[in-house]
Design a protein around this motif. Sequence first.
Motif, short mmCIF file in Angstrom:
data_model
loop_
_atom_site.label_atom_id
_atom_site.label_comp_id
_atom_site.label_asym_id
_atom_site.label_seq_id
_atom_site.Cartn_x
_atom_site.Cartn_y
_atom_site.Cartn_z
N TYR A 1 1.13 -1.16 -0.02
CA TYR A 1 -0.16 -0.06 -0.02
C TYR A 1 0.86 1.20 0.01
CZ TYR A 1 -4.16 2.62 1.25
OH TYR A 1 -5.30 3.52 1.37
N LEU A 2 1.95 1.32 0.79
CA LEU A 2 2.91 2.55 0.94
C LEU A 2 3.66 2.51 -0.21
CD1 LEU A 2 3.98 2.31 4.52
CD2 LEU A 2 1.74 3.22 3.54
N GLU A 3 3.99 1.46 -0.99
CA GLU A 3 4.61 1.47 -2.21
C GLU A 3 3.66 2.10 -3.36
OE1 GLU A 3 7.85 0.97 -4.85
OE2 GLU A 3 7.73 0.95 -3.06
N THR A 4 2.77 2.13 -3.23
CA THR A 4 1.69 2.55 -4.33
C THR A 4 1.69 3.89 -4.15
OG1 THR A 4 0.19 0.62 -4.50
CG2 THR A 4 -0.57 2.48 -5.13
N LEU A 5 1.58 4.21 -2.85
CA LEU A 5 1.56 5.94 -2.64
C LEU A 5 2.77 6.54 -2.97
CD1 LEU A 5 0.42 6.04 1.26
CD2 LEU A 5 -0.95 6.55 -0.83
N ARG A 6 4.04 5.77 -3.10
CA ARG A 6 5.24 6.18 -3.23
C ARG A 6 5.12 6.50 -5.04
NH1 ARG A 6 9.96 5.16 -5.27
NH2 ARG A 6 9.49 2.80 -5.41
N THR A 7 4.89 5.31 -5.58
CA THR A 7 5.03 5.16 -7.02
C THR A 7 4.11 5.84 -7.81
OG1 THR A 7 4.02 3.25 -7.08
CG2 THR A 7 6.24 3.07 -6.92
N GLN A 8 2.59 5.96 -7.40
CA GLN A 8 1.66 6.60 -8.14
C GLN A 8 1.20 8.12 -7.56
OE1 GLN A 8 -0.21 5.05 -10.67
NE2 GLN A 8 1.44 3.42 -10.36
N PHE A 9 1.76 8.30 -6.60
CA PHE A 9 1.37 9.72 -5.81
C PHE A 9 2.51 10.51 -5.57
CE2 PHE A 9 -2.06 6.88 -5.33
CZ PHE A 9 -3.31 7.61 -5.85
N GLY A 10 3.70 9.92 -5.32
CA GLY A 10 4.85 10.48 -5.06
C GLY A 10 4.80 10.99 -3.37
N ILE A 11 4.11 10.13 -2.69
CA ILE A 11 3.84 10.08 -1.19
C ILE A 11 4.84 9.32 -0.58
CG2 ILE A 11 2.40 10.15 0.79
CD1 ILE A 11 0.02 10.77 -1.26
N LYS A 12 5.77 9.81 0.09
CA LYS A 12 6.67 8.86 1.08
C LYS A 12 6.51 9.07 2.28
CE LYS A 12 11.62 7.72 1.40
NZ LYS A 12 12.86 7.88 0.96
N LEU A 13 5.75 8.19 2.95
CA LEU A 13 5.67 8.42 4.41
C LEU A 13 6.55 7.83 5.14
CD1 LEU A 13 1.77 6.81 4.78
CD2 LEU A 13 2.67 9.13 4.30
N GLU A 14 7.04 8.44 6.27
CA GLU A 14 7.91 7.84 7.42
C GLU A 14 7.50 7.09 8.29
OE1 GLU A 14 9.85 11.66 8.47
OE2 GLU A 14 10.76 11.94 6.50
N ALA A 15 6.93 6.09 7.91
CA ALA A 15 6.21 4.92 8.76
C ALA A 15 5.91 3.69 7.88
CB ALA A 15 4.43 5.86 8.89
N SER A 16 5.56 2.84 8.75
CA SER A 16 5.04 1.42 8.17
C SER A 16 3.59 1.23 8.11
CB SER A 16 5.56 0.29 9.23
OG SER A 16 6.98 0.43 9.40
N PHE A 17 3.15 0.44 7.14
CA PHE A 17 1.85 0.26 7.17
C PHE A 17 1.11 0.06 8.36
CE2 PHE A 17 -2.10 -2.34 6.29
CZ PHE A 17 -2.84 -1.39 5.52
N SER A 18 1.62 -0.68 9.38
CA SER A 18 0.96 -0.92 10.61
C SER A 18 0.67 0.30 11.42
CB SER A 18 1.84 -2.11 11.29
OG SER A 18 3.15 -1.50 11.60
N ASP A 19 1.45 1.18 11.16
CA ASP A 19 1.17 2.79 11.83
C ASP A 19 0.03 3.31 11.71
OD1 ASP A 19 3.65 2.35 13.19
OD2 ASP A 19 4.81 3.13 11.61
N LEU A 20 -0.67 2.91 10.38
CA LEU A 20 -1.98 3.58 9.86
C LEU A 20 -3.03 3.04 10.65
CD1 LEU A 20 -1.53 3.15 6.07
CD2 LEU A 20 -1.25 5.35 7.36
N LYS A 21 -3.85 4.13 11.13
CA LYS A 21 -5.22 3.41 11.90
C LYS A 21 -5.96 2.67 11.07
CE LYS A 21 -6.70 7.91 12.41
NZ LYS A 21 -7.33 9.12 13.00
N PRO A 22 -6.54 1.78 11.84
CA PRO A 22 -7.66 0.88 10.75
C PRO A 22 -8.73 1.62 10.23
CG PRO A 22 -7.04 -0.02 13.19
CD PRO A 22 -6.38 1.35 13.15
N LEU A 23 -9.23 1.24 9.15
CA LEU A 23 -10.30 1.77 8.53
C LEU A 23 -11.44 1.57 9.23
CD1 LEU A 23 -9.76 0.74 4.81
CD2 LEU A 23 -9.43 2.91 5.69
N VAL A 24 -12.25 2.69 9.21
CA VAL A 24 -13.70 2.65 10.07
C VAL A 24 -14.81 1.83 9.25
CG1 VAL A 24 -15.46 4.13 11.17
CG2 VAL A 24 -13.06 4.80 11.04
#
Length: 270
Positions: free
Chosen positions: A245-268
């Motif tokens: 998921y984070l790789e898609t953010l980087r390659t498709q949107f240019g968004i590089k999170l300084e975090a791991s996927f597990s750091d994201l809050k669960p979807l409501v």
Amino acid sequence: MNNSDFDSYLTKVGLTSKPALTEEGLKALHNAQHRRIPFENFDIALGKSISLSDEDLINKLIHKERGGYCFELNGLLLKTLKATGFDTRALLGRVHLAGEPTGRSHQVSVVNLDEQLWIVDAGFGSHTPRSPLPLVTDKELSTDIQTFRFIETEQFGYMLQVKLPDDNEGLIWQSLYSLDMTNVYDADKSYGNFYVSNHPKSLFVTSRIAAFPIENGIVTIFNNTMKKVVNGITEEMVLEENESYLETLRTQFGIKLEASFSDLKPLVTD
């Protein structure tokens, strides 16, 4: 915005010099930021607060591979418009996408150029105008792939609408947001920013959102669904709940999170 930050901004968005104080310069500045800095809410998805301080906006949006939402993107653009020399100020609008109007929760800029007002918006997600729009009523206003209009209403002031296909293969005018042109102060922005980034029913709190314009189209994420629309043709894919998921953010949107996927809050979920 000091000279060093202004130069860093120009480098970030790919401009080699300060835009001219003309319609062409205004469009060039908006286009450069809109095509380079994505719309996204992933700090909220990481449980972080959204700071609107000059230092934090410049650090996040210029020096990091990140984006933001309207208070951040249009906040930075307003500072840049002023540093360029445009006659401009902030406006706050009510969003009408769900039918029932919100509070004043969307920030844009208004520019007075040669006695013509322009609405400049680089932060309205998938419906962000891809060019500044002259504030004239009852007239179709086209960007490269969009058609808008402003209508004047007694209750809300100026209403921005976009022409969209409906379920019956026709076209409808969808209301996006309204502007009453009243003065906006830092406290107003703080109120709106705090609500949309903290209220449990805010879309930005309950969802993961990103949007990035491409040639003749746009790429978006809403939770686990990514859509790419080019020339009116939509491709859709479901994203997995893992580091890809984070790789898609980087390659498709240019968004590089300084975090791991597990750091994201669960979807409501309902």
